[in-house]
Every structure is written in structure tokens, then in C-alpha cells.
Design a protein around this motif. Structure first.
Motif, PDB file in Angstrom:
ATOM      1  N   LEU A 393     -44.838  -1.431 -19.344  1.00  0.00           N
ATOM      2  CA  LEU A 393     -45.145  -2.818 -19.003  1.00  0.00           C
ATOM      3  C   LEU A 393     -44.670  -3.771 -20.096  1.00  0.00           C
ATOM      4  CD1 LEU A 393     -46.486  -4.531 -16.821  1.00  0.00           C
ATOM      5  CD2 LEU A 393     -48.641  -4.307 -18.057  1.00  0.00           C
ATOM      6  N   VAL A 394     -44.857  -3.369 -21.365  1.00  0.00           N
ATOM      7  CA  VAL A 394     -44.376  -4.179 -22.489  1.00  0.00           C
ATOM      8  C   VAL A 394     -42.866  -4.330 -22.406  1.00  0.00           C
ATOM      9  CG1 VAL A 394     -44.027  -4.198 -24.996  1.00  0.00           C
ATOM     10  CG2 VAL A 394     -46.287  -3.652 -24.063  1.00  0.00           C
ATOM     11  N   LEU A 395     -42.165  -3.249 -22.095  1.00  0.00           N
ATOM     12  CA  LEU A 395     -40.705  -3.317 -21.965  1.00  0.00           C
ATOM     13  C   LEU A 395     -40.305  -4.314 -20.888  1.00  0.00           C
ATOM     14  CD1 LEU A 395     -37.863  -2.317 -22.662  1.00  0.00           C
ATOM     15  CD2 LEU A 395     -38.221  -0.412 -21.062  1.00  0.00           C
ATOM     16  N   GLU A 396     -41.008  -4.273 -19.768  1.00  0.00           N
ATOM     17  CA  GLU A 396     -40.722  -5.221 -18.683  1.00  0.00           C
ATOM     18  C   GLU A 396     -40.946  -6.665 -19.141  1.00  0.00           C
ATOM     19  OE1 GLU A 396     -42.609  -6.533 -14.390  1.00  0.00           O
ATOM     20  OE2 GLU A 396     -42.855  -4.445 -15.029  1.00  0.00           O
ATOM     21  N   CYS A 397     -42.039  -6.882 -19.865  1.00  0.00           N
ATOM     22  CA  CYS A 397     -42.345  -8.237 -20.352  1.00  0.00           C
ATOM     23  C   CYS A 397     -41.280  -8.722 -21.336  1.00  0.00           C
ATOM     24  CB  CYS A 397     -43.723  -8.272 -20.999  1.00  0.00           C
ATOM     25  SG  CYS A 397     -45.093  -8.130 -19.838  1.00  0.00           S
ATOM     26  N   ILE A 398     -40.814  -7.814 -22.203  1.00  0.00           N
ATOM     27  CA  ILE A 398     -39.756  -8.180 -23.150  1.00  0.00           C
ATOM     28  C   ILE A 398     -38.502  -8.596 -22.392  1.00  0.00           C
ATOM     29  CG2 ILE A 398     -38.172  -7.251 -24.901  1.00  0.00           C
ATOM     30  CD1 ILE A 398     -40.514  -5.486 -25.870  1.00  0.00           C
ATOM     31  N   ARG A 400     -38.355  -9.819 -19.465  1.00  0.00           N
ATOM     32  CA  ARG A 400     -38.608 -11.095 -18.756  1.00  0.00           C
ATOM     33  C   ARG A 400     -38.951 -12.233 -19.711  1.00  0.00           C
ATOM     34  NH1 ARG A 400     -43.112  -9.575 -14.442  1.00  0.00           N
ATOM     35  NH2 ARG A 400     -43.045 -11.861 -14.163  1.00  0.00           N
ATOM     36  N   ASN A 401     -39.045 -11.911 -21.019  1.00  0.00           N
ATOM     37  CA  ASN A 401     -39.376 -12.910 -22.039  1.00  0.00           C
ATOM     38  C   ASN A 401     -40.732 -13.568 -21.782  1.00  0.00           C
ATOM     39  OD1 ASN A 401     -38.831 -14.268 -24.452  1.00  0.00           O
ATOM     40  ND2 ASN A 401     -37.915 -16.018 -23.397  1.00  0.00           N
ATOM     41  N   ILE A 402     -41.720 -12.743 -21.446  1.00  0.00           N
ATOM     42  CA  ILE A 402     -43.092 -13.228 -21.279  1.00  0.00           C
ATOM     43  C   ILE A 402     -44.029 -12.313 -22.059  1.00  0.00           C
ATOM     44  CG2 ILE A 402     -42.664 -14.249 -19.001  1.00  0.00           C
ATOM     45  CD1 ILE A 402     -44.029 -11.754 -17.775  1.00  0.00           C
ATOM     46  N   ASN A 403     -45.293 -12.720 -22.198  1.00  0.00           N
ATOM     47  CA  ASN A 403     -46.307 -11.913 -22.869  1.00  0.00           C
ATOM     48  C   ASN A 403     -47.175 -11.207 -21.833  1.00  0.00           C
ATOM     49  OD1 ASN A 403     -45.670 -12.677 -25.625  1.00  0.00           O
ATOM     50  ND2 ASN A 403     -46.485 -14.696 -25.107  1.00  0.00           N
ATOM     51  N   LEU A 404     -47.943 -10.244 -22.267  1.00  0.00           N
ATOM     52  CA  LEU A 404     -48.800  -9.494 -21.346  1.00  0.00           C
ATOM     53  C   LEU A 404     -49.773 -10.411 -20.610  1.00  0.00           C
ATOM     54  CD1 LEU A 404     -49.677  -6.315 -23.477  1.00  0.00           C
ATOM     55  CD2 LEU A 404     -48.320  -6.368 -21.371  1.00  0.00           C
ATOM     56  N   GLN A 405     -50.326 -11.379 -21.326  1.00  0.00           N
ATOM     57  CA  GLN A 405     -51.304 -12.271 -20.723  1.00  0.00           C
ATOM     58  C   GLN A 405     -50.680 -13.234 -19.716  1.00  0.00           C
ATOM     59  OE1 GLN A 405     -50.637 -11.956 -23.945  1.00  0.00           O
ATOM     60  NE2 GLN A 405     -50.664 -13.903 -25.072  1.00  0.00           N
ATOM     61  N   ASP A 406     -49.330 -13.262 -19.676  1.00  0.00           N
ATOM     62  CA  ASP A 406     -48.644 -14.139 -18.721  1.00  0.00           C
ATOM     63  C   ASP A 406     -48.488 -13.486 -17.345  1.00  0.00           C
ATOM     64  OD1 ASP A 406     -48.301 -16.070 -20.699  1.00  0.00           O
ATOM     65  OD2 ASP A 406     -46.411 -15.177 -21.379  1.00  0.00           O
ATOM     66  N   LEU A 407     -48.756 -12.174 -17.267  1.00  0.00           N
ATOM     67  CA  LEU A 407     -48.664 -11.481 -15.987  1.00  0.00           C
ATOM     68  C   LEU A 407     -49.776 -11.948 -15.048  1.00  0.00           C
ATOM     69  CD1 LEU A 407     -48.018  -7.868 -17.322  1.00  0.00           C
ATOM     70  CD2 LEU A 407     -46.360  -9.276 -16.078  1.00  0.00           C
ATOM     71  N   SER A 408     -49.466 -12.012 -13.759  1.00  0.00           N
ATOM     72  CA  SER A 408     -50.481 -12.395 -12.774  1.00  0.00           C
ATOM     73  C   SER A 408     -51.396 -11.201 -12.510  1.00  0.00           C
ATOM     74  CB  SER A 408     -49.815 -12.826 -11.473  1.00  0.00           C
ATOM     75  OG  SER A 408     -49.169 -11.708 -10.855  1.00  0.00           O
TER      76      SER A 408
END
Length: 459
Positions: A393-398, A400-408
Motif C-alpha cells: 500500500l505504501v508503494l502504491e501511495c508513493i 500516486r504521490n499521496i500519504n496513507l491518510q489521504d486514502l479513502s
């Protein structure tokens, strides 16, 4: 015809001045002037008490030594390289002052036990100063930690953001290091607080001396039980240099982080102008020079330890001239660590902490990834599986250039239906810190307990 040296009866010619200068130690061992005089006063009082010297001679020597002490305090005492060391210089000055009776002062002792006594006294008198400076530093750290229990910063491993921690927790880690330094220096006192006086050259003396009396006069807790050991032991100096090296390593680690934290890239803290300097060419610069100097001075203290270890490694019993090399490194280390502690304490007591910068650094990273893994684990997913899920999940966020807390919440539930809306609270840096309430952890409650204990320890 003998030489002019006090020991020159067996010699028929003088050494050249440059040879005398090479062999002399007065340039540095004059730092032990007060200790040498105190040792001689204790010795002559013992000679008087035991009847080895009559009262008249002893009192004359005592008066002469006290006058020399006053002259030293007044800054009027002049030493001569021809007299080699502090012991011969004091005896020569005493002889000029009171005449041949001064020669009786050396009854029942040697320069070997005399120099060892001076060296013990020198360190015995300075260790409490070092310990006191460490206590002052600890008080500053406690105050700063108390003010920053709820200041959130990134915790690092491998200099990579690891998990959010309290800045107060960070400061108390260094408090603990300095506490161990104090423990080491206090233990060092035990081996420094032993009197070699009366061991003479190596085998003791035929005179009916009272070593316990002279030790008590000098404030020593005990006497060496073996005369060979008394004149050849430098373990107490090695312990001091080792302890000082560990202390400087702690200061150097702290200074390394200070130098990083004040940089443009971090801006976690700002140092007072009093402990920084500017550039001769770049007007914008504010350099952490005092932190860098302390970090750099750790090298010279390490060198002093290695120097004495190398000097001692092959010395046969008992005294050898090599031991003249035992003092300069110790003197230099004392001269280095006391000002380093004072400057460091002043530097951090006047520090400005940029709390917003520290907190922001924990929001714009992935240091809350462990919180999500722990959350999934608490829902029944094996931790190793949870670790792998969050890693992807962290790799996906990186990407997408977002943080974990930015996920819906929908995106979270795509990973696991066990995730609820409370995950957003869990991912907050301050909550991550608060939840680490295990003994010694970074939670506010645990830090307050550390601070309370620390206050009790230094009372």
C-alpha cells in the motif's frame, strides 16, 4: 665532580641544555603545583608526627611550603627547566628559601610515589567538577524535555523516517546516556581516591612512616596495599580517559544531530547567535560552529586514550620514564571536556524549537505505516501478512504521490473489510505516539514518568 642536579652525586658531567629540555616535564606538570605542595605538606606532617623529623625542622619546612603556595597563588612563582619537573622545582625553591633542611623533606619518599600522588590528587580534584557539569546538563535536558513532552518529531533508523516520537522522549534518551557517564566517573573516583604516598621508589622504605596518616591528611579514602602497584598503576587515568571518550562520543552524536536539525533541509531547531558564527563570503550563513567544534574535539580525547594505552602496554614494573607521558593527555582531556560541557549546556538551553516543522515532517511521510500494520494485526491478521499488505500500500501511495491518510475509506476497505473509519485517528502522528505506552516508550505518560524519575535521581 658531580652535576648540579639534586640527584647528581653519581654523575660526572652535565647534559646539554637541549637534552635537559627533552627530558623535562615542568612545561606541563606545573599544573600539579598545588597538588605537589599539598602532598609535601602531608608528608612532612607525617614525618613530624612519627618523630622521623624533629619539630623544629618539620615546622620550618611546613612554613616554607606554605609560603611557596602563597607565591603560586599570587602568580610570582618561577620554574626552571633545569630542575626537570614540578617536584624538583618545588624542592629547589624550598632549599633557596629555608636552606639545606629542605633536603629532609624527601626522607622516606621518592619522586615515583610523589608524582603518582600528585596525579591522583589532580584527578581527584577535577572529577567532581566534571560530574557537576554533567548534572547541570541533565537539569537542562529535563527542563527541555518537560517543555516538549507533546512536541512530535520523526524518529529515525538508518537516518530514514521510522516512527513518530516525542521530542521530549528524544531528549531523555540523551539524559540516560549522560546518567551512565556520571556513573562511570563516580566509579572512577573509587580508583582515584587511593594514596600511593609512602610507597617510595618501588619497595617501600626503612623509615617508620605512617601512610594512613598522610592519606588522611590528603583526603584519600585508602592507601595502595602494594608498593610496586602504587608507583606503576595508571588504571585510574586510563579509566578517566575511557570515560571521557564515551562522554565525548555522546556529545558528538548529539552535536551531529544538532548540525542536521538546524540545516535548511530540516529546520527543526535554531541555535542562538551566541553559539553560531557567520561566513566571511556568504552573508546568509549561520553556522553551528560550537556543535561542530565539540564533535571535532571528540577525536583528540580518543587520541589521548589511545596514546596512554599504547604507552602502558609493554611497561615492566615498576616506574619507567615512559610514565612521564601519562599526564599531558589527561590534562588536555580535562581542559577539553569541561568547556565542552559548559558550551554544550549553554547551546541547548538557548535553543529554539520549531515544533510545527517537526510535526509537519511526521505528516508528510510514511512513518505511520506501522500503525496501520498494528491495526490490521489487532484485527486478527498475522503481523507478517499485515506488514506485507501495508508495504504494498505504501508503494502504491508513493507512486500516486499521496500519504496513507489521504486514502479513502473505500480504498482502505479494498485492502481489508476489517478497516473502519477510526483508522484516520489511528494514523495521526500524535495518536501514534500516545499509543506507545509500554515501559520506556514514547507516550506522553511514559515520558512524564521518565522525567519524574530523573528529577528524583539528581536531587
Amino acid at each position: 665532580m658531580s652535576t648540579k642536579k639534586l640527584w647528581g652525586g653519581r654523575f660526572s658531567e652535565e647534559a646539554d641544555p637541549w637534552v635537559n629540555e627533552f627530558g623535562a616535564s615542568i612545561a606541563f606538570d606545573q599544573l600539579m603545583t598545588k597538588e605537589d605542595i599539598l602532598g609535601s605538606l602531608a608528608h612532612v606532617k607525617m614525618l613530624k608526627k612519627t618523630g622521623i623529623l624533629n619539630n623544629e625542622d618539620a615546622d620550618k619546612i611546613i612554613k616554607g611550603l606554605e609560603e611557596i603556595s602563597d607565591e603560586y597563588d599570587a602568580g610570582t612563582l618561577v620554574f626552571d627547566v633545569e630542575n626537570e619537573d614540578i617536584h624538583m622545582n618545588i624542592e629547589s625553591i624550598l632549599t633557596k628559601k629555608i636552606g639545606p633542611v629542605a633536603g629532609k623533606l624527601h626522607t622516606g619518599r621518592s619522586r615515583n610515589d610523589q608524582v603518582a600522588t600528585d596525579f591522583h590528587l589532580y584527578l581527584k580534584n577535577r572529577l567532581p567538577i566534571i560530574i557537576e557539569e554533567l548534572y547541570n546538563l541533565q537539569k537542562t535536558l529535563i527542563k527541555l524535555a518537560e517543555e516538549n513532552v507533546e512536541t512530535i518529531m520523526p524518529g529515525y533508523t538508518h537516518l530514514q523516517h521510522a516512527q513518530p516520537i516525542s521530542y521530549g522522549h528524544y531528549l531523555m534518551a540523551y539524559y540516560s546516556m549522560f546518567k551512565r557517564d556520571i556513573d562511570r566517573f563516580e566509579f572512577n573516583m573509587k580508583h582515584t581516591d587511593i594514596s600511593p604516598l609512602g610507597a617510595a621508589a618501588l619497595a617501600g622504605t626503612t623509615f617508620p612512616i605512617d601512610r594512613e596518616f598522610s592519606a588522611k591528611e590528603l583526603g584519600f579514602n585508602e592507601v595502595y596495599s602494594n608498593s610496586l602497584d602504587a608507583v606503576s598503576d595508571r588504571d585510574f587515568a586510563l579509566e578517566f580517559l575511557s570515560n571521557a571518550s564515551i562522554l565525548m562520543m555522546h556529545l558528538s552524536r548529539f552535536c551531529e544531530e544538532i548540525s542536521m536539525w538546524v540545516s535548511f533541509e530540516f529546520q527543526y531547531i535554531e541555535l542562538s547567535d551566541q553559539f553560531t558564527t557567520g561566513s566571511s563570503i556568504m552573508p546568509q550563513k549561520k553556522n553551528p560552529d560550537m556543535a561542530e567544534l565539540i564533535r571535532g574535539k571528540s577525536g583528540r580525547v580518543y587520541g589521548n586514550l589511545l596514546g596512554l594505552l599504547s604507552t602502558m602496554k609493554s611497561l615492566p614494573l615498576a616506574y619507567n620514564k615512559d610514565l612521564q607521558e601519562d599526564k599531558e593527555g589527561v590534562f588536555d582531556t580535562v581542559k577539553t571536556i569541561i568547556p565542552s560541557l559548559k558550551v554544550f549546556n549553554g547551546m541547548i538551553s538557548s535553543i529554539k524549537i520549531n515544533k510545527d516543522k517537526m510535526y509537519a515532517a511526521t505528516e508528510n511521510d510514511y512513518s505511520n505505516a506501522t500503525e496501520l500494520a498494528d491495526y490490521l494485526s489487532s484485527k486478527g491478521i498475522p503481523f507478517r501478512e499485515a506488514h506485507a499488505i501495508v508495504g504494498k500500500l505504501v508503494l502504491e501511495c508513493i507512486q500516486r504521490n499521496i500519504n496513507l491518510q489521504d486514502l479513502s475509506i473505500t480504498e482502505f476497505k479494498n485492502i481489508s473489510n476489517l478497516i473502519e473509519d477510526d483508522i484516520y485517528e489511528i494514523l495521526k502522528p500524535e495518536i501514534a505516539v500516545q499509543r506507545r505506552n509500554s515501559l520506556g516508550g514514547t507516550s506522553f505518560e511514559q515520558i512524564k514518568k521518565q522525567i519524574q524519575q530523573a528529577k528524583k535521581d539528581i536531587q
